[in-house]
Motif scaffolding. Structure first.
Motif, PDB file in Angstrom:
ATOM      1  N   THR A  29      37.556   0.192  -1.514  1.00 47.02           N
ATOM      2  CA  THR A  29      38.262   1.641  -1.853  1.00 47.02           C
ATOM      3  C   THR A  29      37.360   2.434  -2.091  1.00 47.02           C
ATOM      4  OG1 THR A  29      39.035   1.125  -3.978  1.00 47.02           O
ATOM      5  CG2 THR A  29      40.505   0.359  -2.235  1.00 47.02           C
ATOM      6  N   ASP A  30      37.783   3.809  -1.715  1.00 49.93           N
ATOM      7  CA  ASP A  30      36.999   5.122  -1.742  1.00 49.93           C
ATOM      8  C   ASP A  30      36.537   4.993  -3.502  1.00 49.93           C
ATOM      9  OD1 ASP A  30      37.039   5.631   0.766  1.00 49.93           O
ATOM     10  OD2 ASP A  30      38.216   7.492   0.425  1.00 49.93           O
ATOM     11  N   ARG A  31      37.682   4.770  -4.149  1.00 46.89           N
ATOM     12  CA  ARG A  31      37.671   4.753  -5.840  1.00 46.89           C
ATOM     13  C   ARG A  31      36.557   3.840  -6.208  1.00 46.89           C
ATOM     14  NH1 ARG A  31      39.110   2.405 -10.155  1.00 46.89           N
ATOM     15  NH2 ARG A  31      40.879   1.065  -8.755  1.00 46.89           N
ATOM     16  N   VAL A  32      36.413   2.421  -5.585  1.00 50.10           N
ATOM     17  CA  VAL A  32      35.640   1.563  -6.163  1.00 50.10           C
ATOM     18  C   VAL A  32      34.351   1.791  -5.749  1.00 50.10           C
ATOM     19  CG1 VAL A  32      34.958  -0.740  -5.828  1.00 50.10           C
ATOM     20  CG2 VAL A  32      37.244  -0.168  -6.320  1.00 50.10           C
ATOM     21  N   ARG A  33      34.241   2.291  -4.316  1.00 50.58           N
ATOM     22  CA  ARG A  33      32.803   2.587  -3.762  1.00 50.58           C
ATOM     23  C   ARG A  33      32.357   3.861  -4.525  1.00 50.58           C
ATOM     24  NH1 ARG A  33      32.810   5.132   0.990  1.00 50.58           N
ATOM     25  NH2 ARG A  33      34.789   4.684   1.331  1.00 50.58           N
ATOM     26  N   GLU A  34      32.947   5.003  -4.795  1.00 48.09           N
ATOM     27  CA  GLU A  34      32.528   5.973  -5.858  1.00 48.09           C
ATOM     28  C   GLU A  34      32.111   5.592  -6.910  1.00 48.09           C
ATOM     29  OE1 GLU A  34      33.673  10.690  -6.930  1.00 48.09           O
ATOM     30  OE2 GLU A  34      35.214   9.260  -6.158  1.00 48.09           O
ATOM     31  N   SER A  35      32.684   4.644  -7.667  1.00 48.19           N
ATOM     32  CA  SER A  35      32.316   4.343  -8.847  1.00 48.19           C
ATOM     33  C   SER A  35      30.808   3.389  -8.812  1.00 48.19           C
ATOM     34  CB  SER A  35      33.338   3.334  -9.655  1.00 48.19           C
ATOM     35  OG  SER A  35      34.292   4.150 -10.023  1.00 48.19           O
ATOM     36  N   LEU A  36      30.944   2.764  -7.810  1.00 48.26           N
ATOM     37  CA  LEU A  36      29.631   1.714  -7.640  1.00 48.26           C
ATOM     38  C   LEU A  36      28.645   2.325  -7.260  1.00 48.26           C
ATOM     39  CD1 LEU A  36      28.400  -1.057  -6.835  1.00 48.26           C
ATOM     40  CD2 LEU A  36      29.510  -0.914  -4.551  1.00 48.26           C
ATOM     41  N   PHE A  37      28.610   3.468  -6.259  1.00 47.97           N
ATOM     42  CA  PHE A  37      27.432   4.157  -5.984  1.00 47.97           C
ATOM     43  C   PHE A  37      26.999   5.266  -7.017  1.00 47.97           C
ATOM     44  CE2 PHE A  37      28.075   2.380  -1.609  1.00 47.97           C
ATOM     45  CZ  PHE A  37      26.979   2.532  -1.230  1.00 47.97           C
ATOM     46  N   ASN A  38      28.215   5.671  -7.691  1.00 47.68           N
ATOM     47  CA  ASN A  38      27.501   6.433  -9.161  1.00 47.68           C
ATOM     48  C   ASN A  38      26.779   5.567  -9.944  1.00 47.68           C
ATOM     49  OD1 ASN A  38      28.827   8.775  -8.326  1.00 47.68           O
ATOM     50  ND2 ASN A  38      30.561   8.405  -9.675  1.00 47.68           N
ATOM     51  N   MET A  39      27.252   4.303 -10.251  1.00 49.30           N
ATOM     52  CA  MET A  39      26.443   3.400 -11.176  1.00 49.30           C
ATOM     53  C   MET A  39      25.211   3.249 -10.412  1.00 49.30           C
ATOM     54  SD  MET A  39      27.008  -0.474 -11.825  1.00 49.30           S
ATOM     55  CE  MET A  39      27.083  -1.130 -10.198  1.00 49.30           C
ATOM     56  N   LEU A  40      25.046   2.912  -9.360  1.00 49.06           N
ATOM     57  CA  LEU A  40      23.601   2.460  -8.689  1.00 49.06           C
ATOM     58  C   LEU A  40      22.665   3.720  -8.703  1.00 49.06           C
ATOM     59  CD1 LEU A  40      24.751   0.468  -5.545  1.00 49.06           C
ATOM     60  CD2 LEU A  40      23.699  -0.149  -7.664  1.00 49.06           C
ATOM     61  N   GLY A  41      23.334   4.982  -8.534  1.00 50.32           N
ATOM     62  CA  GLY A  41      22.451   6.133  -8.323  1.00 50.32           C
ATOM     63  C   GLY A  41      22.368   6.899  -9.727  1.00 50.32           C
ATOM     64  N   GLY A  42      22.598   6.136 -10.706  1.00 49.61           N
ATOM     65  CA  GLY A  42      22.707   6.807 -12.073  1.00 49.61           C
ATOM     66  C   GLY A  42      21.189   6.853 -12.680  1.00 49.61           C
ATOM     67  N   GLY A  43      20.124   6.140 -12.223  1.00 49.04           N
ATOM     68  CA  GLY A  43      19.028   6.009 -12.800  1.00 49.04           C
ATOM     69  C   GLY A  43      18.559   4.830 -13.603  1.00 49.04           C
ATOM     70  N   ARG A  44      19.630   4.118 -13.708  1.00 44.48           N
ATOM     71  CA  ARG A  44      19.279   2.673 -14.205  1.00 44.48           C
ATOM     72  C   ARG A  44      18.374   1.747 -13.442  1.00 44.48           C
ATOM     73  NH1 ARG A  44      23.542  -1.712 -15.900  1.00 44.48           N
ATOM     74  NH2 ARG A  44      21.957  -3.039 -16.794  1.00 44.48           N
ATOM     75  N   PHE A  45      18.967   1.939 -11.824  1.00 41.51           N
ATOM     76  CA  PHE A  45      18.155   1.050 -11.026  1.00 41.51           C
ATOM     77  C   PHE A  45      17.142   1.742 -10.183  1.00 41.51           C
ATOM     78  CE2 PHE A  45      22.645  -0.382 -11.689  1.00 41.51           C
ATOM     79  CZ  PHE A  45      22.363  -1.760 -12.322  1.00 41.51           C
ATOM     80  N   GLY A  46      16.601   2.810 -10.747  1.00 37.38           N
ATOM     81  CA  GLY A  46      15.476   3.675 -10.091  1.00 37.38           C
ATOM     82  C   GLY A  46      16.313   4.343  -9.150  1.00 37.38           C
ATOM     83  N   GLU A  47      15.741   4.721  -7.869  1.00 34.70           N
ATOM     84  CA  GLU A  47      16.294   5.435  -6.775  1.00 34.70           C
ATOM     85  C   GLU A  47      16.572   4.522  -5.724  1.00 34.70           C
ATOM     86  OE1 GLU A  47      16.986   8.633  -6.634  1.00 34.70           O
ATOM     87  OE2 GLU A  47      16.299   8.770  -8.629  1.00 34.70           O
ATOM     88  N   PRO A  48      17.580   3.647  -5.602  1.00 37.09           N
ATOM     89  CA  PRO A  48      17.867   2.570  -4.619  1.00 37.09           C
ATOM     90  C   PRO A  48      18.243   3.012  -3.322  1.00 37.09           C
ATOM     91  CG  PRO A  48      19.866   2.962  -6.283  1.00 37.09           C
ATOM     92  CD  PRO A  48      18.928   3.937  -6.719  1.00 37.09           C
ATOM     93  N   PHE A  49      18.493   4.445  -3.299  1.00 33.23           N
ATOM     94  CA  PHE A  49      18.872   4.558  -1.705  1.00 33.23           C
ATOM     95  C   PHE A  49      17.477   5.442  -0.980  1.00 33.23           C
ATOM     96  CE2 PHE A  49      22.548   5.461  -4.431  1.00 33.23           C
ATOM     97  CZ  PHE A  49      23.223   4.206  -4.172  1.00 33.23           C
ATOM     98  N   ASP A  50      16.814   6.153  -1.766  1.00 32.07           N
ATOM     99  CA  ASP A  50      15.662   6.818  -1.214  1.00 32.07           C
ATOM    100  C   ASP A  50      14.745   5.868  -0.199  1.00 32.07           C
ATOM    101  OD1 ASP A  50      15.416   9.593  -1.404  1.00 32.07           O
ATOM    102  OD2 ASP A  50      14.045   9.381  -2.869  1.00 32.07           O
TER     103      ASP A  50
END
Length: 185
Positions: A29-50
Motif C-alpha cells: 500500500t502507499d501508506r506502507v511504502r511511504e513509511s518504509l521509504f521514509n525509514m530507509l531514506g532517514g539517514g540511518r542506512f546511509g543514502e540507499p537510493f543515490d
C-alpha cells in the motif's frame, strides 16, 4: 497506487484493483511504502537510493523498485514469473518512461540466472506464508546479484530472522505487513 517522492512524485501507477490472489499479487500500500521509504531514506542506512543498483524480487507491480528509481537509483532489475505482474510492470515502466533504467526478468525468484552486476539494494516481497523468501535470498546471493554490504528489505506476514550471511538491522510492523531490514555480511 502512486509514486510517493522523487522525480515521479504523485504519478499514478497502473491500477490492480484488489490485486490478484491466485497470482499472489498483493501490492504494498502507499501508506506502507511511504513509511518504509521514509525509514530507509532517514539517514540511518546511509543514502540507499543515490546511484544504487536495485533488485526487486517478486516484483509484482514494481512499485518498490520504481519508487527507488524515482528517488535516485541508477537501475532496477525486476524479477517476477507471474503473467499479470509482468503485464503491470511493463505498463508501469512504459508509463514512467524508464525503460532505459529498468530490466524485467520473467523468472521464478528462487531460480535466478547469473547476474551481470551486483545490486546495492534488494527488495524481497514474496507471497506471504509460502517460505520463499529465504530461498530467493540465497538464489540471489549465489547468483551474484547481491553486493557486499547491500541493504535487503524483506516484506512478509511475520518478522523474519536473518539467514546466514546477513545481519538483522531493523524490523517494523505496518498492520499485517512486517518489514525486516538486513545487510549482507
Amino acid at each position: 497506487m502512486r509514486i510517493i517522492a522523487g522525480d515521479w512524485r504523485g504519478r499514478a501507477l497502473t491500477s490492480v484493483g484488489k490485486g490478484d490472489p491466485r497470482a499472489h499479487l498483493r501490492p504494498t500500500t502507499d501508506r506502507v511504502r511511504e513509511s518504509l521509504f521514509n525509514m530507509l531514506g532517514g539517514g540511518r542506512f546511509g543514502e540507499p537510493f543515490d546511484g544504487a543498483r536495485v533488485l526487486d524480487l517478486f516484483a509484482g507491480t514494481g512499485a518498490l523498485g520504481l519508487e527507488a528509481l524515482s528517488r535516485g537509483a541508477e537501475a532496477c532489475t525486476f524479477i517476477d514469473d507471474g503473467r499479470k505482474a509482468q503485464s503491470l510492470l511493463r505498463d508501469n515502466i512504459r508509463l514512467l518512461g524508464c525503460g532505459d533504467r529498468a530490466t524485467l526478468i520473467a523468472r521464478d525468484a528462487t531460480r535466478l540466472p547469473k547476474a551481470e552486476a551486483a545490486c546495492d539494494l534488494v527488495f524481497l516481497d514474496p507471497p506471504y506464508g509460502k517460505d520463499l523468501g529465504t530461498r530467493a535470498l540465497h538464489a540471489a546471493r549465489d547468483g551474484g546479484w547481491i553486493a557486499p554490504e547491500a541493504l535487503v528489505v524483506w516484506e512478509e506476514s511475520a518478522p523474519q530472522t536473518a539467514p546466514e550471511g546477513f545481519a538483522l538491522l531493523d524490523t517494523r510492523r505496518y498492520g499485517d505487513t512486517h518489514v525486516t531490514v538486513l545487510r549482507t555480511t
